[in-house]
Design a protein around this motif. Structure first.
Motif, PDB file in Angstrom:
ATOM      1  N   ARG A  24       0.825  -1.222   0.000  1.00  0.00           N
ATOM      2  CA  ARG A  24       0.000   0.000   0.000  1.00  0.00           C
ATOM      3  C   ARG A  24       0.848   1.256   0.000  1.00  0.00           C
ATOM      4  NH1 ARG A  24      -4.815  -1.890   4.059  1.00  0.00           N
ATOM      5  NH2 ARG A  24      -6.076  -2.838   2.423  1.00  0.00           N
ATOM      6  N   LYS A  25       1.968   1.239   0.699  1.00  0.00           N
ATOM      7  CA  LYS A  25       2.755   2.469   0.779  1.00  0.00           C
ATOM      8  C   LYS A  25       3.441   2.798  -0.540  1.00  0.00           C
ATOM      9  CE  LYS A  25       7.408   1.682   2.494  1.00  0.00           C
ATOM     10  NZ  LYS A  25       8.289   1.782   3.631  1.00  0.00           N
ATOM     11  N   TYR A  26       3.651   1.817  -1.400  1.00  0.00           N
ATOM     12  CA  TYR A  26       4.280   2.068  -2.693  1.00  0.00           C
ATOM     13  C   TYR A  26       3.290   2.051  -3.854  1.00  0.00           C
ATOM     14  CZ  TYR A  26       8.843   1.856  -0.547  1.00  0.00           C
ATOM     15  OH  TYR A  26       9.935   2.125   0.224  1.00  0.00           O
ATOM     16  N   SER A  27       2.006   2.118  -3.560  1.00  0.00           N
ATOM     17  CA  SER A  27       1.015   2.161  -4.639  1.00  0.00           C
ATOM     18  C   SER A  27      -0.074   3.176  -4.309  1.00  0.00           C
ATOM     19  CB  SER A  27       0.413   0.778  -4.866  1.00  0.00           C
ATOM     20  OG  SER A  27      -0.273   0.350  -3.714  1.00  0.00           O
ATOM     21  N   LEU A  28       0.345   4.396  -4.048  1.00  0.00           N
ATOM     22  CA  LEU A  28      -0.603   5.465  -3.737  1.00  0.00           C
ATOM     23  C   LEU A  28      -1.164   6.061  -5.029  1.00  0.00           C
ATOM     24  CD1 LEU A  28       1.367   7.243  -0.901  1.00  0.00           C
ATOM     25  CD2 LEU A  28      -0.709   5.892  -0.672  1.00  0.00           C
ATOM     26  N   ASP A  68      -6.754   6.768  -3.474  1.00  0.00           N
ATOM     27  CA  ASP A  68      -6.704   6.523  -2.038  1.00  0.00           C
ATOM     28  C   ASP A  68      -5.942   7.613  -1.278  1.00  0.00           C
ATOM     29  OD1 ASP A  68      -4.151   5.897  -2.872  1.00  0.00           O
ATOM     30  OD2 ASP A  68      -4.239   3.804  -2.278  1.00  0.00           O
ATOM     31  N   LEU A  69      -5.369   8.574  -1.994  1.00  0.00           N
ATOM     32  CA  LEU A  69      -4.683   9.709  -1.374  1.00  0.00           C
ATOM     33  C   LEU A  69      -5.289  10.996  -1.915  1.00  0.00           C
ATOM     34  CD1 LEU A  69      -2.453  11.152   0.212  1.00  0.00           C
ATOM     35  CD2 LEU A  69      -0.937  10.752  -1.729  1.00  0.00           C
ATOM     36  N   LEU A  70      -5.911  11.760  -1.039  1.00  0.00           N
ATOM     37  CA  LEU A  70      -6.474  13.059  -1.409  1.00  0.00           C
ATOM     38  C   LEU A  70      -5.454  14.126  -1.046  1.00  0.00           C
ATOM     39  CD1 LEU A  70      -8.805  14.877  -2.345  1.00  0.00           C
ATOM     40  CD2 LEU A  70      -9.716  14.755  -0.021  1.00  0.00           C
TER      41      LEU A  70
END
Length: 157
Positions: A24-28, A68-70
């Motif tokens: 998850r941390k490398y697929s924002l 998933d990142l605003l």
């Protein structure tokens, strides 16, 4: 056990939480909600000199349902606040918010009736990036801090 025997193993074991957190941390997938002068600095983060793609966040999504990142970039007026909330509500879980610049974080020098004095009054914020406008290095630092937070949190699957 020697290193050569360790390298000959066919399976790698890890905790499921750690593996999902790493993925998850490398697929924002970011959704840029850009409204003001900070937008220029946001664009510079994607340039080759800074290259946000190295951190796994290089593909902006133009639909909140795919992000998933605003990234809230710039000044938010009270007229825009319901739209920002609607965008946040449309995002799938897990979701994270990065407040980009002093205007999004605290209203900046716009201390008036028309400007939201911090987006944390509308939506929860995970990372604040300071500056007016923030330098690209500060944005990347905020992204790295968000990645650390994602890696350490309990993963829901």
């Amino acid at each position: 056990m020697g290193l050569d025997k360790l390298l000959q193993r066919e399976a790698v074991t890890t905790r499921l939480d750690a593996a999902i957190g790493w993925a998850r941390k490398y697929s924002l997938f970011q959704y840029p909600f850009a409204t003001a002068c900070c937008s220029m600095e946001y664009m510079s983060v994607a340039c080759s000199h800074y290259d946000i793609d190295r951190f796994g966040a290089g593909l902006p999504r133009w639909s909140p349902r795919q992000a998933d990142l605003l990234m809230v970039v710039g000044t938010i007026s009270h007229k825009l606040a319901p739209i920002l909330r609607q965008v946040y509500d449309q995002m799938c879980e897990p979701k994270w918010v990065l407040s980009f610049g002093v205007c999004a974080t605290s209203g900046g020098f716009y201390d008036n009736y028309a400007t939201v004095q911090g987006i944390d009054t509308i939506i929860p914020v995970d990372i604040y990036v300071a500056g007016c406008p923030p330098r690209p290095e500060a944005v990347l630092d905020g992204l790295i801090k968000l990645q650390e937070k994602i890696q350490k949190q309990k993963q829901v699957y």
